[in-house]
Scaffold this motif. Structure first.
Motif, PDB file in Angstrom:
ATOM      1  N   ASN A   1      26.816  20.747 -11.009  1.00 60.04           N
ATOM      2  CA  ASN A   1      28.242  20.494 -11.188  1.00 60.04           C
ATOM      3  C   ASN A   1      28.493  19.398 -12.218  1.00 60.04           C
ATOM      4  O   ASN A   1      29.410  19.487 -13.043  1.00 60.04           O
ATOM      5  CB  ASN A   1      28.869  20.107  -9.850  1.00 60.04           C
ATOM      6  CG  ASN A   1      30.383  20.134  -9.909  1.00 60.04           C
ATOM      7  OD1 ASN A   1      30.984  21.196  -9.991  1.00 60.04           O
ATOM      8  ND2 ASN A   1      30.994  18.967  -9.891  1.00 60.04           N
ATOM      9  N   ASP A   2      27.677  18.355 -12.188  1.00 57.45           N
ATOM     10  CA  ASP A   2      27.929  17.214 -13.071  1.00 57.45           C
ATOM     11  C   ASP A   2      27.380  17.395 -14.476  1.00 57.45           C
ATOM     12  O   ASP A   2      27.526  16.506 -15.319  1.00 57.45           O
ATOM     13  CB  ASP A   2      27.363  15.940 -12.436  1.00 57.45           C
ATOM     14  CG  ASP A   2      28.176  15.503 -11.219  1.00 57.45           C
ATOM     15  OD1 ASP A   2      29.254  16.094 -10.992  1.00 57.45           O
ATOM     16  OD2 ASP A   2      27.734  14.597 -10.494  1.00 57.45           O
ATOM     17  N   LEU A   3      26.771  18.544 -14.751  1.00 61.70           N
ATOM     18  CA  LEU A   3      26.416  18.842 -16.133  1.00 61.70           C
ATOM     19  C   LEU A   3      27.665  18.906 -17.004  1.00 61.70           C
ATOM     20  O   LEU A   3      27.643  18.500 -18.172  1.00 61.70           O
ATOM     21  CB  LEU A   3      25.670  20.184 -16.213  1.00 61.70           C
ATOM     22  CG  LEU A   3      24.225  20.197 -15.737  1.00 61.70           C
ATOM     23  CD1 LEU A   3      23.719  21.639 -15.650  1.00 61.70           C
ATOM     24  CD2 LEU A   3      23.337  19.382 -16.674  1.00 61.70           C
TER      25      LEU A   3
ATOM     26  N   SER B   1      31.247  11.434 -12.071  1.00 61.96           N
ATOM     27  CA  SER B   1      31.043  12.643 -11.294  1.00 61.96           C
ATOM     28  C   SER B   1      32.291  13.013 -10.496  1.00 61.96           C
ATOM     29  O   SER B   1      32.980  12.151  -9.954  1.00 61.96           O
ATOM     30  CB  SER B   1      29.872  12.445 -10.323  1.00 61.96           C
ATOM     31  OG  SER B   1      29.787  13.521  -9.410  1.00 61.96           O
ATOM     32  N   SER B   2      32.549  14.312 -10.407  1.00 53.70           N
ATOM     33  CA  SER B   2      33.622  14.817  -9.544  1.00 53.70           C
ATOM     34  C   SER B   2      33.079  15.409  -8.249  1.00 53.70           C
ATOM     35  O   SER B   2      33.858  15.831  -7.380  1.00 53.70           O
ATOM     36  CB  SER B   2      34.420  15.896 -10.290  1.00 53.70           C
ATOM     37  OG  SER B   2      33.607  17.040 -10.548  1.00 53.70           O
ATOM     38  N   TYR B   3      31.763  15.441  -8.101  1.00 56.55           N
ATOM     39  CA  TYR B   3      31.132  16.238  -7.051  1.00 56.55           C
ATOM     40  C   TYR B   3      31.570  15.825  -5.643  1.00 56.55           C
ATOM     41  O   TYR B   3      31.970  16.672  -4.840  1.00 56.55           O
ATOM     42  CB  TYR B   3      29.614  16.148  -7.177  1.00 56.55           C
ATOM     43  CG  TYR B   3      28.874  16.973  -6.147  1.00 56.55           C
ATOM     44  CD1 TYR B   3      28.751  18.358  -6.297  1.00 56.55           C
ATOM     45  CD2 TYR B   3      28.293  16.381  -5.026  1.00 56.55           C
ATOM     46  CE1 TYR B   3      28.075  19.121  -5.362  1.00 56.55           C
ATOM     47  CE2 TYR B   3      27.608  17.143  -4.092  1.00 56.55           C
ATOM     48  CZ  TYR B   3      27.508  18.504  -4.262  1.00 56.55           C
ATOM     49  OH  TYR B   3      26.849  19.258  -3.337  1.00 56.55           O
ATOM     50  N   ASP B   4      31.497  14.544  -5.335  1.00 56.45           N
ATOM     51  CA  ASP B   4      31.797  14.109  -3.963  1.00 56.45           C
ATOM     52  C   ASP B   4      33.233  14.427  -3.568  1.00 56.45           C
ATOM     53  O   ASP B   4      33.494  14.847  -2.434  1.00 56.45           O
ATOM     54  CB  ASP B   4      31.537  12.607  -3.814  1.00 56.45           C
ATOM     55  CG  ASP B   4      30.052  12.271  -3.833  1.00 56.45           C
ATOM     56  OD1 ASP B   4      29.229  13.142  -3.471  1.00 56.45           O
ATOM     57  OD2 ASP B   4      29.710  11.144  -4.228  1.00 56.45           O
ATOM     58  N   GLU B   5      34.164  14.250  -4.504  1.00 58.44           N
ATOM     59  CA  GLU B   5      35.569  14.531  -4.178  1.00 58.44           C
ATOM     60  C   GLU B   5      35.806  16.021  -3.974  1.00 58.44           C
ATOM     61  O   GLU B   5      36.587  16.417  -3.089  1.00 58.44           O
ATOM     62  CB  GLU B   5      36.460  13.992  -5.300  1.00 58.44           C
ATOM     63  CG  GLU B   5      36.512  12.471  -5.331  1.00 58.44           C
ATOM     64  CD  GLU B   5      36.867  11.945  -6.704  1.00 58.44           C
ATOM     65  OE1 GLU B   5      37.931  11.321  -6.822  1.00 58.44           O
ATOM     66  OE2 GLU B   5      36.090  12.165  -7.645  1.00 58.44           O
TER      67      GLU B   5
ATOM     68  N   THR C   1      33.119  16.821 -15.062  1.00 54.95           N
ATOM     69  CA  THR C   1      33.272  15.389 -14.822  1.00 54.95           C
ATOM     70  C   THR C   1      34.662  14.930 -15.250  1.00 54.95           C
ATOM     71  O   THR C   1      35.431  15.670 -15.863  1.00 54.95           O
ATOM     72  CB  THR C   1      32.222  14.579 -15.609  1.00 54.95           C
ATOM     73  OG1 THR C   1      32.458  14.755 -17.018  1.00 54.95           O
ATOM     74  CG2 THR C   1      30.807  15.040 -15.269  1.00 54.95           C
ATOM     75  N   TYR C   2      34.943  13.671 -14.943  1.00 51.46           N
ATOM     76  CA  TYR C   2      36.151  13.033 -15.463  1.00 51.46           C
ATOM     77  C   TYR C   2      35.953  12.698 -16.941  1.00 51.46           C
ATOM     78  O   TYR C   2      34.838  12.765 -17.476  1.00 51.46           O
ATOM     79  CB  TYR C   2      36.461  11.772 -14.668  1.00 51.46           C
ATOM     80  CG  TYR C   2      36.976  12.055 -13.273  1.00 51.46           C
ATOM     81  CD1 TYR C   2      38.332  12.239 -13.032  1.00 51.46           C
ATOM     82  CD2 TYR C   2      36.098  12.138 -12.185  1.00 51.46           C
ATOM     83  CE1 TYR C   2      38.811  12.498 -11.760  1.00 51.46           C
ATOM     84  CE2 TYR C   2      36.561  12.400 -10.910  1.00 51.46           C
ATOM     85  CZ  TYR C   2      37.922  12.581 -10.705  1.00 51.46           C
ATOM     86  OH  TYR C   2      38.384  12.851  -9.445  1.00 51.46           O
TER      87      TYR C   2
END
Length: 379
Positions: free
Chosen positions: A127-129, A138-142, A132-133
């Protein structure tokens, strides 16, 4: 598809809206106004009445549609349902990046009877490839927290599932296992947008490699061989359905006509928004809700071309043995300067490898049951 918000709170670097050929988002209003919503509702009502439509599907999109906020979204959905009440059934959904899916937002969406789809590209690494913002955070946790929110008992009835864009740099099995761990009802795998002129990551158009098929095939086999299917996967189910002789599918496969129009925040009609991968203005129609009925779109050659099925394809596609399943692939992926959209998909080799693999597995499974793919299609 209603573009209720033209901006986004993430900066996904593969996004066809902000990072590919068409940059028209810069001139769009940030949000769809009440006047534009009213005109849109009137055009949908007109179209439903003229064609006797039993049902209309409305997807709230962006940008990030939840940036519009509950009050504005409530007015939009309320106006649409009020105008269409008694005329046709209305199903409203929203496709979101998930970072704004807190308890209050989830409760609002369920109270308004809005189905919720979330975009997530797999495990944290995958996902973080790209998702992201703007500052790279990273946007993953949200997003995962938003998914967990939609899985709560009081909200899960309106959770539609996940869209996952294939990332070749990520391990497909890790991606698959991470998505299954989220216990979502459905998921789908999307191919990154690109054309013959601007190919997707990892592809050299015309060579024999099939990196996207190689990524997806192990996941299909895990899904197909499971004692009980752990999740509905739209791409796999669509390709099985079409391989068995079915006709209905979504726009990426098959020869059925496309029944989709995009309404931008300013009320202009656009073709499918992935056309923004083609060129500046490729999705534009020059028509909109304030001046034109939806039927006016059929005056446009590229709109009509998408309704013609086999007749819209080039000679190479028409002669292919899997054309009724592949359908030439997603329309924008066929584009090449000079020949337009009459080319095979830039993913042609991948689609051929994936579909023929699925058909081989299907044939083997049917033979174990004493029948054949040919017999099923004939019946």
């Amino acid at each position: 598809m209603l573009k209720v918000a033209s901006r986004c709170n993430l900066d996904c670097d593969y996004c066809y809206v902000y990072h590919l050929a068409d940059q028209s988002w810069r001139a769009q209003p940030r949000f769809m106004s009440d006047e534009t919503v009213a005109a849109t509702a009137e055009r949908i009502a007109e179209h439903a009445r003229v064609h006797g439509l039993d049902a209309v599907s409305i997807r709230l999109h962006g940008g990030e549609p939840l940036l519009a906020g509950p009050e504005r979204l409530g007015r939009i959905v309320g106006a649409l349902r009020a105008r269409l009440s008694g005329l046709t059934e209305v199903a409203v959904t929203v496709q979101t990046n998930g970072v704004l899916l807190d308890e209050a937002m989830a409760a609002f969406l369920v109270d308004e009877d809005i189905g919720v789809g979330v975009s997530l590209d797999g495990d944290r690494y995958a996902n973080d490839l790209h998702r992201t913002y703007l500052n790279g955070r990273s946007s993953y946790d949200e997003v995962v927290a938003g998914i967990a929110m939609m899985r709560r008992p009081e909200f899960r009835s309106h959770f539609l599932g996940l869209l996952c864009t294939v990332q070749l740099a990520a391990d497909p099995v890790r991606v698959w296992d991470s998505l299954l761990d989220l216990e979502v009802p459905t998921l789908d795998f999307l191919l990154p947008h690109g054309t013959w002129e601007r190919p997707p990551p990892g592809l050299e158009p015309g060579d024999a490699r099939t990196p996207y098929a190689d990524w997806l095939i192990p996941l299909f086999d895990r899904w197909f061989d499971a004692p009980a299917r752990p999740v509905a996967v739209r791409t796999f189910e669509s390709l099985l359905h079409l391989s068995l002789g079915g006709r209905a599918s979504h726009e990426s496969f098959g020869l059925g006509p496309i029944a989709l129009v995009v309404v931008e925040t300013d009320g202009s009609y656009e073709q499918v928004d992935s056309m923004k991968a083609v060129d500046e203005g490729a999705a534009a129609t020059g028509r909109g809700v304030f001046t034109d009925p939806l039927d006016a779109l059929f005056a446009l050659p590229t709109v009509t071309q998408r309704q013609l099925g086999l007749d819209a394809l080039g000679e190479r596609c028409r002669a292919c043995e899997i054309v009724s399943t592949c359908g030439g692939g997603l329309f924008p992926h066929r584009y090449r300067p000079g020949t337009g959209f009459t080319n095979p998909s830039v993913y042609c080799a991948d689609l051929y490898a994936l579909i023929t693999h699925i058909q081989r597995r299907l044939e083997e499974a049917l033979e174990r049951r004493g029948t054949s793919l040919a017999a099923i299609r004939a019946s």
